[in-house]
Design an enzyme around this catalytic site. Structure first.
Site, PDB file in Angstrom:
ATOM      1  N   CYS A  44     -20.078 -23.391  18.375  1.00 11.15           N
ATOM      2  CA  CYS A  44     -20.827 -23.868  17.206  1.00 11.15           C
ATOM      3  C   CYS A  44     -20.092 -25.015  16.512  1.00 11.15           C
ATOM      4  O   CYS A  44     -20.685 -26.038  16.164  1.00 11.15           O
ATOM      5  CB  CYS A  44     -21.073 -22.724  16.220  1.00 11.15           C
ATOM      6  SG  CYS A  44     -22.235 -21.507  16.875  1.00 11.15           S
TER       7      CYS A  44
ATOM      8  N   GLU B   9     -22.564 -24.601   6.890  1.00 10.70           N
ATOM      9  CA  GLU B   9     -21.190 -25.025   7.171  1.00 10.70           C
ATOM     10  C   GLU B   9     -20.932 -26.404   6.554  1.00 10.70           C
ATOM     11  O   GLU B   9     -21.676 -27.351   6.797  1.00 10.70           O
ATOM     12  CB  GLU B   9     -20.970 -25.107   8.689  1.00 10.70           C
ATOM     13  CG  GLU B   9     -21.158 -23.775   9.410  1.00 10.70           C
ATOM     14  CD  GLU B   9     -20.054 -22.772   9.086  1.00 10.70           C
ATOM     15  OE1 GLU B   9     -19.024 -23.187   8.529  1.00 10.70           O
ATOM     16  OE2 GLU B   9     -20.244 -21.579   9.410  1.00 10.70           O
TER      17      GLU B   9
ATOM     18  N   HIS C 104     -24.835 -20.907  10.040  1.00 10.17           N
ATOM     19  CA  HIS C 104     -24.596 -19.652  10.756  1.00 10.17           C
ATOM     20  C   HIS C 104     -25.440 -18.546  10.130  1.00 10.17           C
ATOM     21  O   HIS C 104     -25.485 -18.426   8.896  1.00 10.17           O
ATOM     22  CB  HIS C 104     -23.113 -19.258  10.669  1.00 10.17           C
ATOM     23  CG  HIS C 104     -22.294 -19.720  11.840  1.00 10.17           C
ATOM     24  ND1 HIS C 104     -21.209 -20.548  11.709  1.00 10.17           N
ATOM     25  CD2 HIS C 104     -22.401 -19.455  13.180  1.00 10.17           C
ATOM     26  CE1 HIS C 104     -20.682 -20.779  12.915  1.00 10.17           C
ATOM     27  NE2 HIS C 104     -21.391 -20.136  13.819  1.00 10.17           N
TER      28      HIS C 104
HETATM   29  N1  PCA Z   1     -22.462 -18.619  17.846  1.00  8.98           N
HETATM   30  C1  PCA Z   1     -21.231 -19.088  18.472  1.00  8.98           C
HETATM   31  C2  PCA Z   1     -21.682 -19.967  19.595  1.00  8.98           C
HETATM   32  C3  PCA Z   1     -23.131 -19.702  19.802  1.00  8.98           C
HETATM   33  C4  PCA Z   1     -23.540 -18.917  18.609  1.00  8.98           C
HETATM   34  O1  PCA Z   1     -24.702 -18.595  18.344  1.00  8.98           O
HETATM   35  C5  PCA Z   1     -20.267 -19.736  17.485  1.00  8.98           C
HETATM   36  O2  PCA Z   1     -20.285 -19.369  16.291  1.00  8.98           O
HETATM   37  O3  PCA Z   1     -19.475 -20.589  17.879  1.00  8.98           O
END
Ligand code: PCA
Length: 193
Positions: A144, A81, A166
């Site tokens: 996140c 990200e 991610h």
């Molecule tokens: N993904 C979520 C929150 C926890 C996770 O593993 C997100 O993308 O916000």
């Protein structure tokens, strides 16, 4: 060179998921990668609390860098990200039952902060080991992003660098491949920078 400390975090399951591949992948990592000594931390999927625990831990262990990992269920690539956005807008409740809508994370904060780890190099390194990878310019508006924004705001102007990756569902990219992707990404972070 003195070993550098990397705080690496994964999340517990949330929503309808019974596992979270982010923590499963982090758990598979060795205790050190290149010049980095890893400190692994499992975070709750709750607004504010996840970020508070990550920041407290980073300070306690004197982390040089913080790399957080989470699940993005709809994606089919590993996605570092580039940016954290000052916005909470949850489509499902977090694990404490909170579901903020259209709220700033920090009413006094900037609209966004850029990640301070080399996301371009990390993404290229993941692709080089044969795993689909793409830079993402939105970490969403759920927990996140809350974690990434809050970390970047807290460590802005300090030597502590931070980023977020991610990973997809395990049915899309096996957890062992997500772990290989994280290893490649960590190897791409120059500890001397
Ligand atoms: N993904 C979520 C929150 C926890 C996770 O593993 C997100 O993308 O916000």
């Amino acid at each position: 060179m003195k070993p550098k400390i990397l705080l690496i975090t994964g999340f517990e399951p949330f929503g309808s998921e019974v596992e979270n591949p982010s923590w499963q992948a982090v758990s598979l990592l060795p205790d050190s990668i290149g010049a980095w000594t890893l400190f692994k931390l499992l975070l709750p999927v709750t607004f504010s609390d996840a970020a508070a625990l990550a920041i407290e831990t980073a300070q306690r262990i004197h982390a040089d860098a913080v790399l957080c990992v989470g699940l993005a269920a709809g994606r089919n690539a590993v996605t570092p990200e580039a940016v954290g956005l000052n916005l909470r807008d949850a489509s499902i409740p977090d694990n404490a039952g909170r579901q903020p809508k259209d709220e700033p994370i920090d009413p006094n904060g900037l609209a966004a902060y850029f990640s301070t780890l080399p996301v371009r190099r990390m993404t290229e390194a993941i692709a080089r080991v044969g795993i689909p990878a793409k830079i993402s310019y939105s970490a969403g508006t759920y927990v996140c992003n809350d974690l990434l924004y809050t970390l970047l705001r807290r460590f802005n102007g300090s030597p502590v660098r931070a980023a977020f990756i991610h990973v997809p569902l395990a049915s899309c990219i096996p957890v062992s491949d997500s772990a290989r992707a994280l290893t490649a990404a960590i190897e791409a972070i120059d500890p001397a920078e």
